[in-house]
Design a protein around this motif. Structure first.
Motif, PDB file in Angstrom:
ATOM      1  N   UNK A 126      30.116  48.612  92.717  1.00  0.00           N
ATOM      2  CA  UNK A 126      29.239  49.718  92.359  1.00  0.00           C
ATOM      3  C   UNK A 126      27.929  49.248  91.752  1.00  0.00           C
ATOM      4  N   UNK A 127      26.856  49.950  92.071  1.00  0.00           N
ATOM      5  CA  UNK A 127      25.572  49.692  91.446  1.00  0.00           C
ATOM      6  C   UNK A 127      25.493  50.302  90.053  1.00  0.00           C
ATOM      7  N   UNK A 128      26.330  51.300  89.792  1.00  0.00           N
ATOM      8  CA  UNK A 128      26.145  52.121  88.600  1.00  0.00           C
ATOM      9  C   UNK A 128      27.252  52.015  87.562  1.00  0.00           C
ATOM     10  N   UNK A 129      28.426  51.521  87.961  1.00  0.00           N
ATOM     11  CA  UNK A 129      29.577  51.503  87.060  1.00  0.00           C
ATOM     12  C   UNK A 129      30.242  50.128  87.077  1.00  0.00           C
ATOM     13  N   UNK A 130      30.731  49.647  85.930  1.00  0.00           N
ATOM     14  CA  UNK A 130      31.362  48.323  85.860  1.00  0.00           C
ATOM     15  C   UNK A 130      32.716  48.309  86.561  1.00  0.00           C
ATOM     16  N   UNK A 131      33.189  47.102  86.851  1.00  0.00           N
ATOM     17  CA  UNK A 131      34.500  46.954  87.472  1.00  0.00           C
ATOM     18  C   UNK A 131      35.580  47.537  86.567  1.00  0.00           C
ATOM     19  N   UNK A 132      36.548  48.171  87.188  1.00  0.00           N
ATOM     20  CA  UNK A 132      37.598  48.875  86.461  1.00  0.00           C
ATOM     21  C   UNK A 132      38.549  47.927  85.740  1.00  0.00           C
ATOM     22  N   UNK A 133      39.058  48.438  84.629  1.00  0.00           N
ATOM     23  CA  UNK A 133      40.101  47.721  83.894  1.00  0.00           C
ATOM     24  C   UNK A 133      41.367  47.606  84.724  1.00  0.00           C
ATOM     25  N   UNK A 134      41.486  48.421  85.772  1.00  0.00           N
ATOM     26  CA  UNK A 134      42.697  48.431  86.591  1.00  0.00           C
ATOM     27  C   UNK A 134      42.570  47.585  87.849  1.00  0.00           C
ATOM     28  N   UNK A 135      41.471  46.831  87.950  1.00  0.00           N
ATOM     29  CA  UNK A 135      41.308  45.899  89.069  1.00  0.00           C
ATOM     30  C   UNK A 135      41.792  44.503  88.611  1.00  0.00           C
ATOM     31  N   UNK A 136      40.900  43.767  87.956  1.00  0.00           N
ATOM     32  CA  UNK A 136      41.288  42.460  87.415  1.00  0.00           C
ATOM     33  C   UNK A 136      41.322  42.493  85.899  1.00  0.00           C
ATOM     34  N   UNK A 137      40.485  43.304  85.341  1.00  0.00           N
ATOM     35  CA  UNK A 137      40.290  43.436  83.907  1.00  0.00           C
ATOM     36  C   UNK A 137      38.932  44.075  83.734  1.00  0.00           C
ATOM     37  N   UNK A 138      38.707  44.755  82.649  1.00  0.00           N
ATOM     38  CA  UNK A 138      37.471  45.520  82.527  1.00  0.00           C
ATOM     39  C   UNK A 138      36.233  44.653  82.711  1.00  0.00           C
ATOM     40  N   UNK A 139      35.373  45.053  83.646  1.00  0.00           N
ATOM     41  CA  UNK A 139      34.132  44.337  83.894  1.00  0.00           C
ATOM     42  C   UNK A 139      34.275  43.065  84.704  1.00  0.00           C
ATOM     43  N   UNK A 140      35.489  42.760  85.148  1.00  0.00           N
ATOM     44  CA  UNK A 140      35.738  41.514  85.886  1.00  0.00           C
ATOM     45  C   UNK A 140      35.834  41.777  87.389  1.00  0.00           C
ATOM     46  N   UNK A 141      35.044  41.064  88.141  1.00  0.00           N
ATOM     47  CA  UNK A 141      35.052  41.163  89.598  1.00  0.00           C
ATOM     48  C   UNK A 141      36.341  40.534  90.127  1.00  0.00           C
ATOM     49  N   UNK A 142      37.169  41.290  90.862  1.00  0.00           N
ATOM     50  CA  UNK A 142      38.422  40.726  91.370  1.00  0.00           C
ATOM     51  C   UNK A 142      38.237  39.758  92.527  1.00  0.00           C
ATOM     52  N   UNK A 143      36.997  39.656  93.044  1.00  0.00           N
ATOM     53  CA  UNK A 143      36.741  38.736  94.146  1.00  0.00           C
ATOM     54  C   UNK A 143      36.897  39.366  95.515  1.00  0.00           C
ATOM     55  N   UNK A 144      37.204  40.622  95.553  1.00  0.00           N
ATOM     56  CA  UNK A 144      37.296  41.386  96.800  1.00  0.00           C
ATOM     57  C   UNK A 144      37.089  42.850  96.438  1.00  0.00           C
ATOM     58  N   UNK A 145      37.022  43.717  97.431  1.00  0.00           N
ATOM     59  CA  UNK A 145      36.765  45.129  97.173  1.00  0.00           C
ATOM     60  C   UNK A 145      38.038  45.940  97.444  1.00  0.00           C
ATOM     61  N   UNK A 146      38.744  46.373  96.397  1.00  0.00           N
ATOM     62  CA  UNK A 146      39.993  47.118  96.596  1.00  0.00           C
ATOM     63  C   UNK A 146      39.825  48.407  97.391  1.00  0.00           C
ATOM     64  N   UNK A 147      38.686  49.078  97.250  1.00  0.00           N
ATOM     65  CA  UNK A 147      38.496  50.327  97.991  1.00  0.00           C
ATOM     66  C   UNK A 147      38.413  50.063  99.489  1.00  0.00           C
ATOM     67  N   UNK A 177      31.325  47.609  74.547  1.00  0.00           N
ATOM     68  CA  UNK A 177      30.634  46.405  74.093  1.00  0.00           C
ATOM     69  C   UNK A 177      30.632  45.301  75.149  1.00  0.00           C
ATOM     70  N   UNK A 178      31.369  45.511  76.229  1.00  0.00           N
ATOM     71  CA  UNK A 178      31.484  44.501  77.278  1.00  0.00           C
ATOM     72  C   UNK A 178      30.693  44.850  78.536  1.00  0.00           C
ATOM     73  N   UNK A 179      30.108  46.032  78.579  1.00  0.00           N
ATOM     74  CA  UNK A 179      29.421  46.472  79.790  1.00  0.00           C
ATOM     75  C   UNK A 179      28.112  45.716  79.967  1.00  0.00           C
ATOM     76  N   UNK A 180      27.887  45.204  81.172  1.00  0.00           N
ATOM     77  CA  UNK A 180      26.674  44.460  81.464  1.00  0.00           C
ATOM     78  C   UNK A 180      25.432  45.319  81.327  1.00  0.00           C
ATOM     79  N   UNK A 181      24.321  44.694  80.952  1.00  0.00           N
ATOM     80  CA  UNK A 181      23.074  45.423  80.708  1.00  0.00           C
ATOM     81  C   UNK A 181      22.489  46.066  81.959  1.00  0.00           C
ATOM     82  N   UNK A 182      23.012  45.694  83.134  1.00  0.00           N
ATOM     83  CA  UNK A 182      22.470  46.259  84.365  1.00  0.00           C
ATOM     84  C   UNK A 182      22.933  47.692  84.611  1.00  0.00           C
ATOM     85  N   UNK A 183      23.911  48.150  83.862  1.00  0.00           N
ATOM     86  CA  UNK A 183      24.460  49.481  84.106  1.00  0.00           C
ATOM     87  C   UNK A 183      23.817  50.533  83.199  1.00  0.00           C
TER      88      UNK A 183
END
Length: 454
Positions: A126-147, A177-183
């Motif tokens: 997503x351009x607008x929202x951080x990676x979900x806590x239910x993917x790899x961990x909050x804000x962490x890119x799982x390395x693939x796109x689950x959707x 406190x963990x959300x990247x500044x790009x969001x």
């Protein structure tokens, strides 16, 4: 099932409208601050040049959505994603979600409604929202796109895929406190829009429905799903305003009045939600006319209107807000305040526009459980049927021969107004707790016989 007679339907509709008017004043006329959807360029203020991750170079896709005349759906929430997705590699997740979807298919269902943005976090790129806590961990890119994986697996099995979004609910204080500044959220957290665009309630942040900039963000988030993924529908559930407390948006509402606004607070809040639905619907149709937009509100119309500020009467009867509505009729046949049949009849009468489909949500998660709210004595009153209490309406004397869900589905199927059923939720059917397993397995067997026969 016999037809709902015209006079009966009319009286139910009049009663529902009277309930709204008598409590808070139902704003059924077109509102004063209706807005047109903006172009993609109008969302650029949400991101800063040079900060945003390189997702905008993705190519928009063209596809024909897969949707069914009679929808037989199941909700797969973030609760299930914790087991199916969290921490898994792409291969592991592909295997687990394929197995889940195969279970759905084998039951006789044709649609999955899967959480893709449960708490202001995304299980997709997503351009607008951080990676979900239910993917790899909050804000962490799982390395693939689950959707991408989920939509592909669903379509391989001829399942329609509805992307389930919670529009206003966002992250915890710790996650913020963990959300990247790009969001956008991070920007608002660290500037003067903290407390206005985003509001903290008891340790969780919420997007403020009354802010146009927030509405643009939510719509932009829906647009990127429809542009880049071949989903068949976008789905909102029953969570709209997070509180009835006047302090939540007092400053914003005062500014509205000072600018010449005339709506009472409750009507203004409902119009803010209405505006989001209108803008979301319009945005989806501009991208792909065939992608559906639906909402699953509570079954209790008064709660929707007074507590969630969800104007379900308008949504049911007026084009331009949604394609389908799916009230969560989580009542059993013995519920003492309002039972399943009474609620079904009420919604049949409310959903008056032929272009707006009516689906019904039912509650497998209650099978075998005491439902205290189905008893008139739940709030200190006196049970009206102590020998056959509604609280026990999801229980049977012989758990090995239980068919409550089948009976509810048959009522829905025989209705001339209803076009399908949604089951909440996947886990309750396919991973039931041991103390209700026998009854759930019996329910599945009987429900499947009805689903596959139609």
């Amino acid at each position: 099932m016999k037809k709902v007679k015209k006079i009966s339907s009319f009286m139910i509709l009049i009663s529902a409208i009277f309930l709204c008017v008598s409590t808070v004043g139902c704003d059924l006329l077109r509102s004063e601050n209706s807005s047109d959807i903006k172009s993609k360029s109008d969302y650029q203020f949400l991101v800063s040049s040079g900060e945003q991750k390189k997702t905008s170079d993705r190519q928009a896709i063209t596809y024909t959505p897969k949707n069914y005349g009679e929808v037989k759906a199941i909700w797969i929430s973030y609760i299930e994603l914790k087991t199916l997705l969290l921490g898994k590699t792409e291969a592991e997740f592909s295997e687990s979600i394929e197995k889940a979807f195969q279970n759905v298919k084998n039951l006789g269902l044709n649609t999955v409604v899967v959480h893709v943005r449960p708490y202001g976090d995304a299980v997709y790129q997503s351009e607008y929202f951080p990676w979900s806590a239910y993917a790899k961990g909050f804000g962490e890119d799982p390395g693939y796109d689950p959707l991408t994986v989920m939509v592909a697996k669903a379509h391989q099995l001829d399942l329609s895929f509805h992307a389930w979004v919670n529009p206003y609910r966002s992250v915890t204080e710790e996650e913020s406190q963990k959300i990247g500044n790009e969001y956008p959220f991070a920007k608002w957290l660290h500037n003067e829009k903290k407390g206005t665009n985003i509001v903290n309630l008891s340790g969780r942040w919420f997007y403020n429905p009354g802010v146009e900039e927030v509405r643009k963000l939510i719509v932009a988030g829906v647009e990127e799903i429809v542009k880049y993924y071949p989903v068949d529908a976008i789905h909102f559930d029953d969570y709209f305003y997070p509180t009835t407390d006047t302090a939540f948006d007092q400053t914003l509402y005062q500014a509205y009045l000072e600018a010449g606004g005339s709506l009472e607070l409750e009507a203004w809040r409902r119009e803010n939600v209405n505006a989001l639905l209108r803008d979301t619907y319009t945005a989806i149709k501009k991208i792909n006319e065939g992608v559906l937009f639906g909402v699953s509100p509570q079954a209790n119309i008064s709660n929707n209107f007074k507590n969630q500020y969800a104007d379900v009467i308008r949504w049911c009867s007026t084009p331009g807000y949604l394609d389908y509505i799916c009230p969560q009729i989580y009542y059993n046949f013995k519920s003492e305040t309002t039972d399943f049949v009474k609620s079904l009849t009420t919604w049949e009468a409310l959903a008056t526009h032929p272009a707006i489909k009516l689906y019904i949500g039912i509650a497998p998660y209650k099978i075998g459980r005491v439902d205290q709210w189905a008893c008139t004595g739940a709030n200190g009153g006196t049970c009206s049927a102590p020998n056959d209490c509604g609280a026990k309406g999801w229980m049977v004397s012989d758990p090995s021969n239980s068919s409550i869900l089948k009976q509810q589905y048959e009522k829905i199927q025989k209705s001339e107004r209803c076009s399908g059923v949604f089951l909440y939720n996947y886990q309750s059917l396919f991973s039931p707790e041991e103390d209700v397993r026998t009854q759930v397995e019996s329910e599945i067997k009987n429900l499947k016989s009805a689903l596959t026969a139609s």
